[in-house]
Design an enzyme around this catalytic site. Structure first.
Site, mmCIF file in Angstrom:
data_model
loop_
_atom_site.group_PDB
_atom_site.id
_atom_site.type_symbol
_atom_site.label_atom_id
_atom_site.label_comp_id
_atom_site.label_asym_id
_atom_site.label_seq_id
_atom_site.Cartn_x
_atom_site.Cartn_y
_atom_site.Cartn_z
ATOM 1 N N ARG A 148 107.760 33.539 -5.061
ATOM 2 C CA ARG A 148 106.442 33.909 -5.565
ATOM 3 C C ARG A 148 106.581 34.605 -6.930
ATOM 4 N NH1 ARG A 148 104.294 37.746 -3.540
ATOM 5 N NH2 ARG A 148 106.044 38.579 -2.343
ATOM 6 N N LYS A 295 100.960 32.216 0.886
ATOM 7 C CA LYS A 295 100.844 33.668 0.837
ATOM 8 C C LYS A 295 99.526 34.123 0.215
ATOM 9 C CE LYS A 295 104.602 35.050 2.875
ATOM 10 N NZ LYS A 295 104.514 35.751 4.176
ATOM 11 N N HIS A 314 101.554 40.932 9.533
ATOM 12 C CA HIS A 314 102.747 40.230 9.047
ATOM 13 C C HIS A 314 103.823 40.424 10.110
ATOM 14 C CE1 HIS A 314 106.002 39.664 5.715
ATOM 15 N NE2 HIS A 314 105.689 38.518 6.297
ATOM 16 N N SER A 332 112.600 41.377 5.888
ATOM 17 C CA SER A 332 113.688 40.401 5.844
ATOM 18 C C SER A 332 115.010 41.050 6.230
ATOM 19 C CB SER A 332 113.794 39.825 4.422
ATOM 20 O OG SER A 332 114.844 38.908 4.333
ATOM 21 N N LYS A 336 113.623 39.506 12.770
ATOM 22 C CA LYS A 336 112.286 39.164 13.270
ATOM 23 C C LYS A 336 112.220 37.737 13.806
ATOM 24 C CE LYS A 336 109.150 39.078 10.046
ATOM 25 N NZ LYS A 336 108.444 37.816 9.734
ATOM 26 N N THR A 337 112.731 36.791 13.019
ATOM 27 C CA THR A 337 112.674 35.385 13.431
ATOM 28 C C THR A 337 113.604 35.121 14.603
ATOM 29 O OG1 THR A 337 112.100 34.677 11.191
ATOM 30 C CG2 THR A 337 113.023 33.016 12.659
ATOM 31 N N ASP A 351 105.477 34.425 11.523
ATOM 32 C CA ASP A 351 105.257 35.168 10.281
ATOM 33 C C ASP A 351 103.907 35.867 10.164
ATOM 34 O OD1 ASP A 351 106.166 36.068 7.783
ATOM 35 O OD2 ASP A 351 105.228 34.418 6.726
ATOM 36 N N ARG A 419 114.407 27.326 1.052
ATOM 37 C CA ARG A 419 113.458 27.394 2.172
ATOM 38 C C ARG A 419 113.314 26.044 2.862
ATOM 39 N NH1 ARG A 419 110.610 32.371 3.596
ATOM 40 N NH2 ARG A 419 111.039 33.799 1.869
#
Length: 628
Positions: A148, A295, A314, A332, A336-337, A351, A419
């Protein structure tokens, strides 16, 4: 037309499916290289910039093309079949983009199927096809922008409007004027009015019918529609497309164009990502990065939902077989994932989620995962999700021994932010409704590289608000030899870059939800023990999993606990499959005095960071932080 040689068993199977399924089964097997249409073709159309042609369909023609055999039960990719190609001088009127001022394109590709997108991407030569282990996957390179561009993102400040009063104007929510936006908007419309074709996607952000928003994207290229098809919630029937009506928000993506007069307009560069909340439109210039599409809409959900009394988050989420849902917040590197991908629970999403009066729901229809150093051993779900219909972004390719292009996830020459986007159905253990009841447990994940937080702690409601607003994790300062000092990272609500309102607004909503539904909050540290990074050891995934399991099976609630004298949270002294020594961080350090010094250092960082909330919000949560 079905060939005479079509096996009878295929016809019986297809007919048993009935109606549209029968037609699809027959055409995908017998006519794998032909577009099957409900009306006759008119004339062939040259694809601009190529020597290839697509047959031109009559107006509003529905078509599809399969690249894989169809099983007796249709796959999720085949069930998404609402594609229309609209042609003629009135194409923009029929699709509805004439209301934007876009009137020139005479061929509009609306909500193409996965199969069609794959074909268009190749014919248009928009990227390359990688021979990933689990299936051929389209790959794209987004040029100089591999992430981004936050300094180029702006919100229009419409003086006196609701958004003018509600938005937390800061260096994240930068303002620009309506006059500047009008010039950019006109530039975007004028660009599309030079084109003969455009890609239009109509879909939803939010799985909850009560809270979802209708989102429209107007794109230049097939891969961009592929990205939003992966990432947003796809319409299920042709009737939804026909009755879509006026979208709640429209994004016009002119990534191939730049803003030459950016200095005169007071922008940051010739790249611009600008949202006008009152006008319900946005324009994108100069950046090809796919994540700008996703986003930006997440930021808008962070605006819309709180105004309706609902809570945008989030976080990742999963649900157990009894319907008990859990939320995982974390920056990050915290896991989490990985931790939300539980073989005994179904994944809701990885996410972005919402929490309304009916429960929790995924904002998205897919996942957008990092690929750096990806392997099947470390992240099996993500690795196996990289197959046909996924899309790799800025991932290095190399030729294997068979001269085929294969992804190299360890080559970060281009970027460390490689990604992959893929539809949620690429995860075997996903929760198809994408919604669940109000969560029972809320987990804040931290990777504490200072080595002082316990592997798990129970939080009071006030402490939950404090840690939610803090959004703490730590990162190693560098990778050179001898550099061992970690750096604290605080990101409000675990997503400061996407908060449109003041962070305390979201904390108040979380507090209301916790109290209303009786959810419990926990802090889980997936970082270091026995010393800081470079001295101690990182918690094993087995230990962190055991802590999560104790929360989910309820044994954490009944475990004996002691109160941490500095942070004030309750730390268990005994848990199944967790070394009791690890539950007492001080005992794992060879020098207790060094631990106390490090703990005070981290506690002071918390306190110093939290001063930004002094006098802000409806509740002063300072009292729930560490005591120095």
């Amino acid at each position: 037309m079905i060939t005479a040689a079509a096996p009878r068993v295929m016809i019986r199977t297809a007919t048993a499916m009935g109606g549209r399924m029968a037609l699809r089964a027959l055409t995908t097997r017998a006519c794998s290289n032909v577009y099957q249409t409900s009306t006759s073709w008119s004339s062939n159309k040259l694809i601009p910039g190529t020597s290839r042609i697509f047959p031109s369909a009559t107006t509003a023609d529905v078509r599809f093309k399969s690249t894989v055999p169809l099983a007796d039960e249709p796959s999720a990719r085949d069930e998404y079949n609402v594609s229309t190609t609209v042609q003629g001088t009135d194409a923009c009127l029929k699709v509805g983009i004439h209301a934007l001022g876009i009137t020139n394109p005479t061929t509009l590709y609306r909500n193409l199927t996965f199969q069609e997108l794959f074909e268009h991407e190749q014919v248009n030569q928009e990227g390359q096809v990688a021979n990933a282990e689990y299936g051929d996957t389209f790959t794209i390179d987004t040029g100089k922008f591999t992430g981004r561009s936050p300094k180029d993102k702006f919100l229009v400040k419409n003086v006196g409007s609701v958004s003018d009063q509600e938005v937390d104007w800061n260096n994240v929510n930068q303002s620009t004027s309506p006059e500047v936006y009008e010039k950019l908007y006109r530039k975007a419309v004028d660009h599309f009015n030079t084109r003969d074709t455009a890609y239009v996607f109509d879909g939803y952000c939010g799985a909850s019918p009560a809270s979802r928003k209708k989102i429209r994207f107007v794109h230049e290229m097939a891969w961009q529609q592929h990205f939003v098809t992966n990432m947003f919630i796809r319409p299920e029937t042709s009737e939804e497309i026909q009755d879509f009506g006026e979208p709640d928000f429209t994004v016009i993506n002119c990534c191939s164009q730049v803003v030459e007069d950016w200095e005169e307009l007071g922008l940051n560069s010739d790249t611009a990502v600008v949202f006008n909340i009152e006008e319900r439109t946005a324009v994108i210039f100069g950046t090809w990065y796919g994540g700008e599409n996703k986003k930006g809409i997440f930021s808008l959900m962070n605006y819309w939902l709180p105004l309706a009394g609902d809570f945008p988050m989030h976080c990742s989420a999963n649900v157990g077989k009894d319907g008990d849902s859990t939320l995982f917040f974390g920056l990050s590197g915290t896991g989490k994932t990985t931790l939300s991908a539980d073989p005994h629970r179904a994944l809701i999403g990885d996410d972005e989620h919402g929490w309304d009066s009916d429960g929790i729901f995924n904002f998205e229809g897919g996942c957008y995962a990092k690929t750096i150093n990806l392997s099947e051993k470390t992240e099996p779900d993500i690795y196996r999700a990289i197959k046909t219909d996924a899309m790799l972004e800025n991932v290095a390719l190399e030729k294997d021994e068979n001269d085929k292009l294969v992804p190299d996830y360890f080559d970060t020459t281009k970027t460390e932010n490689g990604r992959v986007s893929y539809p949620i159905f690429h995860i075997n253990n996903y929760h198809k409704p994408q919604m669940a009841d109000h969560p029972k447990n809320i987990i804040f994940l931290s990777c504490d590289a200072f080595g002082v937080l316990p592997p798990v702690a129970e939080l009071s409601t006030g402490q939950a608000m404090y840690h939610f607003l803090s959004g703490y994790t730590a990162k190693v300062a560098g990778t050179e030899r001898g550099v061992t000092e970690p750096t604290a990272t605080f990101s409000a609500c675990f997503g400061a870059a996407f908060l449109t309102l003041h962070p305390t607004r979201y904390a108040d909503l979380l507090q209301q939800k916790l109290e209303e539904h009786g959810a419990k909050a926990y802090l889980v540290n997936s970082g270091w023990s026995g010393g800081p990074y470079g001295v101690g050891d990182r918690m094993s995934i087995a230990t962190t999993r055991a802590c999560i399991d104790a929360i989910l099976d309820g044994s954490m609630e009944g475990a004996p606990k002691t109160v941490d004298p500095t942070f004030g949270f309750a730390v268990p002294t005994q848990l199944n499959n967790v070394d009791p020594l690890l539950l007492n961080p001080k005992a794992t350090w060879p020098n207790p005095a060094a631990f106390e010094e490090q703990q005070e250092k981290l506690a002071k960082m918390y306190v110093d960071n939290f001063h930004q909330y002094d006098g802000k919000g409806t509740t002063d949560y300072t009292q729930y932080g560490p005591k120095l």
